[in-house]
Design a protein around this motif. Structure first.
Motif, PDB file in Angstrom:
ATOM      1  N   SER A  90     -14.756 -36.107 -63.578  1.00 51.78           N
ATOM      2  CA  SER A  90     -14.027 -37.208 -64.216  1.00 51.78           C
ATOM      3  C   SER A  90     -12.998 -36.675 -65.200  1.00 51.78           C
ATOM      4  CB  SER A  90     -14.999 -38.136 -64.940  1.00 51.78           C
ATOM      5  OG  SER A  90     -15.873 -38.751 -64.018  1.00 51.78           O
ATOM      6  N   GLY A  91     -12.998 -35.366 -65.424  1.00 49.79           N
ATOM      7  CA  GLY A  91     -12.083 -34.687 -66.330  1.00 49.79           C
ATOM      8  C   GLY A  91     -12.651 -33.331 -66.676  1.00 49.79           C
ATOM      9  N   GLY A  92     -11.807 -32.464 -67.272  1.00 49.75           N
ATOM     10  CA  GLY A  92     -12.297 -31.198 -67.780  1.00 49.75           C
ATOM     11  C   GLY A  92     -12.032 -29.975 -66.946  1.00 49.75           C
ATOM     12  N   GLY A  93     -11.404 -30.123 -65.777  1.00 51.88           N
ATOM     13  CA  GLY A  93     -11.233 -28.998 -64.871  1.00 51.88           C
ATOM     14  C   GLY A  93     -10.230 -27.955 -65.311  1.00 51.88           C
ATOM     15  N   TYR A  94      -9.233 -28.337 -66.144  1.00 48.73           N
ATOM     16  CA  TYR A  94      -8.206 -27.394 -66.585  1.00 48.73           C
ATOM     17  C   TYR A  94      -8.734 -26.568 -67.762  1.00 48.73           C
ATOM     18  CZ  TYR A  94      -4.304 -29.981 -64.233  1.00 48.73           C
ATOM     19  OH  TYR A  94      -3.441 -30.589 -63.347  1.00 48.73           O
ATOM     20  N   ALA A  95      -9.826 -25.869 -67.551  1.00 44.79           N
ATOM     21  CA  ALA A  95     -10.466 -25.129 -68.640  1.00 44.79           C
ATOM     22  C   ALA A  95     -11.272 -23.985 -68.060  1.00 44.79           C
ATOM     23  CB  ALA A  95     -11.376 -26.063 -69.448  1.00 44.79           C
ATOM     24  N   GLU A  96     -11.723 -23.094 -68.946  1.00 43.88           N
ATOM     25  CA  GLU A  96     -12.525 -21.962 -68.490  1.00 43.88           C
ATOM     26  C   GLU A  96     -13.959 -22.362 -68.145  1.00 43.88           C
ATOM     27  OE1 GLU A  96     -10.422 -18.167 -70.651  1.00 43.88           O
ATOM     28  OE2 GLU A  96     -11.765 -19.407 -71.896  1.00 43.88           O
ATOM     29  N   ARG A  97     -14.449 -23.455 -68.746  1.00 41.70           N
ATOM     30  CA  ARG A  97     -15.785 -23.954 -68.462  1.00 41.70           C
ATOM     31  C   ARG A  97     -15.768 -25.472 -68.490  1.00 41.70           C
ATOM     32  NH1 ARG A  97     -16.508 -19.343 -71.165  1.00 41.70           N
ATOM     33  NH2 ARG A  97     -16.304 -20.229 -73.231  1.00 41.70           N
ATOM     34  N   VAL A  98     -16.679 -26.074 -67.720  1.00 40.86           N
ATOM     35  CA  VAL A  98     -16.742 -27.534 -67.673  1.00 40.86           C
ATOM     36  C   VAL A  98     -18.179 -27.970 -67.439  1.00 40.86           C
ATOM     37  CG1 VAL A  98     -16.244 -27.605 -65.182  1.00 40.86           C
ATOM     38  CG2 VAL A  98     -15.738 -29.605 -66.603  1.00 40.86           C
ATOM     39  N   ALA A  99     -18.567 -29.079 -68.070  1.00 37.85           N
ATOM     40  CA  ALA A  99     -19.867 -29.699 -67.835  1.00 37.85           C
ATOM     41  C   ALA A  99     -19.733 -30.691 -66.688  1.00 37.85           C
ATOM     42  CB  ALA A  99     -20.361 -30.406 -69.095  1.00 37.85           C
ATOM     43  N   VAL A 100     -20.679 -30.625 -65.745  1.00 34.70           N
ATOM     44  CA  VAL A 100     -20.597 -31.449 -64.533  1.00 34.70           C
ATOM     45  C   VAL A 100     -21.957 -32.096 -64.256  1.00 34.70           C
ATOM     46  CG1 VAL A 100     -19.959 -31.477 -62.090  1.00 34.70           C
ATOM     47  CG2 VAL A 100     -19.068 -29.665 -63.575  1.00 34.70           C
ATOM     48  N   PRO A 101     -22.008 -33.404 -63.990  1.00 31.28           N
ATOM     49  CA  PRO A 101     -23.257 -33.976 -63.486  1.00 31.28           C
ATOM     50  C   PRO A 101     -23.657 -33.258 -62.194  1.00 31.28           C
ATOM     51  CG  PRO A 101     -21.731 -35.712 -64.143  1.00 31.28           C
ATOM     52  CD  PRO A 101     -20.960 -34.425 -64.178  1.00 31.28           C
ATOM     53  N   ALA A 102     -24.904 -32.854 -62.118  1.00 34.06           N
ATOM     54  CA  ALA A 102     -25.335 -32.056 -60.965  1.00 34.06           C
ATOM     55  C   ALA A 102     -25.157 -32.798 -59.645  1.00 34.06           C
ATOM     56  CB  ALA A 102     -26.793 -31.636 -61.144  1.00 34.06           C
ATOM     57  N   VAL A 103     -25.193 -34.128 -59.688  1.00 34.80           N
ATOM     58  CA  VAL A 103     -25.040 -34.903 -58.451  1.00 34.80           C
ATOM     59  C   VAL A 103     -23.618 -34.846 -57.912  1.00 34.80           C
ATOM     60  CG1 VAL A 103     -26.947 -36.466 -58.975  1.00 34.80           C
ATOM     61  CG2 VAL A 103     -24.625 -37.043 -59.760  1.00 34.80           C
ATOM     62  N   GLN A 104     -22.683 -34.291 -58.698  1.00 38.75           N
ATOM     63  CA  GLN A 104     -21.290 -34.195 -58.249  1.00 38.75           C
ATOM     64  C   GLN A 104     -20.924 -32.792 -57.773  1.00 38.75           C
ATOM     65  OE1 GLN A 104     -20.107 -37.567 -61.555  1.00 38.75           O
ATOM     66  NE2 GLN A 104     -18.667 -35.900 -61.277  1.00 38.75           N
ATOM     67  N   LEU A 105     -21.938 -31.961 -57.554  1.00 34.55           N
ATOM     68  CA  LEU A 105     -21.709 -30.607 -57.081  1.00 34.55           C
ATOM     69  C   LEU A 105     -21.795 -30.523 -55.561  1.00 34.55           C
ATOM     70  CD1 LEU A 105     -24.020 -28.640 -59.551  1.00 34.55           C
ATOM     71  CD2 LEU A 105     -21.512 -28.687 -59.620  1.00 34.55           C
ATOM     72  N   LEU A 106     -21.012 -29.620 -55.010  1.00 36.19           N
ATOM     73  CA  LEU A 106     -21.123 -29.230 -53.604  1.00 36.19           C
ATOM     74  C   LEU A 106     -21.206 -27.708 -53.546  1.00 36.19           C
ATOM     75  CD1 LEU A 106     -18.329 -31.576 -52.254  1.00 36.19           C
ATOM     76  CD2 LEU A 106     -20.660 -31.550 -51.329  1.00 36.19           C
ATOM     77  N   PRO A 107     -21.959 -27.150 -52.614  1.00 38.22           N
ATOM     78  CA  PRO A 107     -21.975 -25.691 -52.505  1.00 38.22           C
ATOM     79  C   PRO A 107     -20.633 -25.177 -51.992  1.00 38.22           C
ATOM     80  CG  PRO A 107     -23.130 -26.682 -50.659  1.00 38.22           C
ATOM     81  CD  PRO A 107     -22.794 -27.803 -51.601  1.00 38.22           C
ATOM     82  N   ARG A 108     -20.230 -24.007 -52.464  1.00 46.17           N
ATOM     83  CA  ARG A 108     -19.032 -23.400 -51.877  1.00 46.17           C
ATOM     84  C   ARG A 108     -19.254 -23.258 -50.377  1.00 46.17           C
ATOM     85  NH1 ARG A 108     -17.888 -18.675 -49.799  1.00 46.17           N
ATOM     86  NH2 ARG A 108     -19.788 -17.686 -50.579  1.00 46.17           N
ATOM     87  N   PRO A 109     -18.338 -23.788 -49.560  1.00 49.28           N
ATOM     88  CA  PRO A 109     -18.550 -23.678 -48.116  1.00 49.28           C
ATOM     89  C   PRO A 109     -18.469 -22.224 -47.661  1.00 49.28           C
ATOM     90  CG  PRO A 109     -16.833 -25.304 -48.638  1.00 49.28           C
ATOM     91  CD  PRO A 109     -17.105 -24.527 -49.887  1.00 49.28           C
ATOM     92  N   ALA A 110     -19.373 -21.827 -46.800  1.00 50.07           N
ATOM     93  CA  ALA A 110     -19.321 -20.492 -46.222  1.00 50.07           C
ATOM     94  C   ALA A 110     -17.971 -20.299 -45.546  1.00 50.07           C
ATOM     95  CB  ALA A 110     -20.459 -20.321 -45.207  1.00 50.07           C
ATOM     96  N   GLY A 111     -17.362 -19.144 -45.775  1.00 49.66           N
ATOM     97  CA  GLY A 111     -16.071 -18.856 -45.164  1.00 49.66           C
ATOM     98  C   GLY A 111     -14.876 -19.297 -45.976  1.00 49.66           C
ATOM     99  N   VAL A 112     -15.114 -20.011 -47.075  1.00 51.39           N
ATOM    100  CA  VAL A 112     -14.019 -20.447 -47.960  1.00 51.39           C
ATOM    101  C   VAL A 112     -14.130 -19.672 -49.269  1.00 51.39           C
ATOM    102  CG1 VAL A 112     -12.945 -22.372 -49.190  1.00 51.39           C
ATOM    103  CG2 VAL A 112     -13.967 -22.745 -46.930  1.00 51.39           C
ATOM    104  N   GLU A 113     -13.073 -18.960 -49.622  1.00 46.28           N
ATOM    105  CA  GLU A 113     -13.045 -18.171 -50.865  1.00 46.28           C
ATOM    106  C   GLU A 113     -13.233 -19.104 -52.060  1.00 46.28           C
ATOM    107  OE1 GLU A 113     -10.749 -16.789 -54.347  1.00 46.28           O
ATOM    108  OE2 GLU A 113      -9.951 -18.191 -52.853  1.00 46.28           O
ATOM    109  N   LEU A 114     -13.880 -18.613 -53.123  1.00 46.61           N
ATOM    110  CA  LEU A 114     -14.321 -19.471 -54.222  1.00 46.61           C
ATOM    111  C   LEU A 114     -13.178 -20.251 -54.858  1.00 46.61           C
ATOM    112  CD1 LEU A 114     -16.620 -20.489 -55.993  1.00 46.61           C
ATOM    113  CD2 LEU A 114     -16.301 -18.475 -57.460  1.00 46.61           C
TER     114      LEU A 114
END
Length: 330
Positions: A90-114
């Protein structure tokens, strides 16, 4: 930590790269050390003072990111420190660290650079929730997406083509239309010198398209309805062409059509229609094809966050194809 800051609402020149307090990891949240974020049109609007963050969200720009979990909050299961992830914010991505609700996470897809994975969350969740979960696009339907060379557009073309739809799109240059065709668009329309309504009618023998994904808003409202087939669904997700227009209900009634207007950022994390519901559907229905390389993020350029103003200018001028990424390191 450092983050992109806004000195006052205005042009890209108001963006700085400054020290700010670290985010606090609350219950149900994780801290992500950011590898990259991506620029979205909503960021430009927020910078200008037109799109404030939802209540309780970070004031820092950035609606998606990728990175590594460095802290796990109380009650979080299924995620651990060191996991490589991407996230819808919902905000906060333009930073070195960000707090994220865990339900809004996705695993890095295999084969896609981080870092590249930062180009995925917002566009995939937007397209999947609107075109498929809401508008119900299915095999054999016809689909029009405006701005086919944008981040949303490049993902919408791929997902609609994968679904077996006939894909129409608009863009402003021959080079951008070429990219759209390479991604799976069947009919490409240069909006600078062609009328998309005429082109749609011509290509469908006057029938129109079943689903339209629109980022323009008011400017295209009447013409989008003209381009719809009987029973068609128009989904408005942007306001680049203004917020107010007259709606001809007679046209809508005659076509038994529907107009939807949605936003992703303001949805709650959990509950009916919340971000968690969309994330779950994306992980189940889209992520496997991202990992197979069938669906891929399109990245135009990468810049350090300290040059966020340059990135905003590029997006405002529509110089890009796909996504513009911002990385914390200079």
């Amino acid at each position: 930590m450092r983050a992109v800051t806004i000195s006052e609402p205005g042009s890209p020149d108001v963006l700085g790269w400054s020290e700010v307090p670290d985010p606090v990891c609350g219950p149900g949240e994780v801290i992500v050390d950011v590898a990259a974020t991506a620029v979205n049109r909503a960021d430009l609007m927020q910078r200008q003072g037109f799109y404030p963050p939802p209540k309780g969200a970070s004031e820092i720009l950035g609606l998606e990111c990728s990175g590594v979990i460095s802290e796990v909050g109380e009650g979080v299961t299924g995620w651990s420190v060191g996991d490589e992830v991407c996230a819808l914010l919902s905000g906060g991505g333009y930073a070195e660290r960000v707090a994220v609700p865990a339900v809004q996470l996705l695993p890095r897809p295999a084969g896609v650079e981080l870092a590249t994975a930062a180009a995925l969350p917002e566009v995939v969740c937007t397209v999947w929730s609107n075109v498929f979960m809401l508008a119900g696009l299915r095999r054999g339907d016809s689909f029009l997406v405006h701005g086919g060379s944008s981040g949303i557009g490049t993902m919408a073309i791929q997902l609609a083509a994968r679904a077996g739809a006939r894909v129409f799109t608009t863009a402003g240059t021959r080079a951008k239309l070429d990219v759209c065709r390479e991604l799976g668009a069947d009919v490409t329309i240069n909006y600078r010198d062609e009328d998309f309504v005429e082109k749609v009618r011509e290509a469908t023998d006057g029938r129109g398209v079943d689903v339209i994904l629109d980022n323009m808003g008011a400017k295209y409202l009447d013409r989008n309805i003209d381009a719809l087939a009987v029973g068609g669904r128009l989904v408005v997700i942007g306001m680049q062409g203004g917020t107010k227009a007259e709606l001809n209900l007679g046209k809508l009634l005659a076509k038994r059509a529907a107009v939807h207007a949605t936003a992703l950022r303001s949805r709650p994390a959990t509950g009916p229609g919340g971000k968690a519901e969309i994330i779950e559907a994306v992980r189940r229905d889209v992520w496997p094809d991202v990992e197979r390389g069938t669906i891929r993020p399109i990245v135009d350029r990468r810049l350090p966050m300290s040059r966020a103003a340059e990135a905003h200018r590029a997006v405002e001028a529509s110089e890009h194809v796909g996504k513009v990424l911002l990385l914390p390191a200079d």
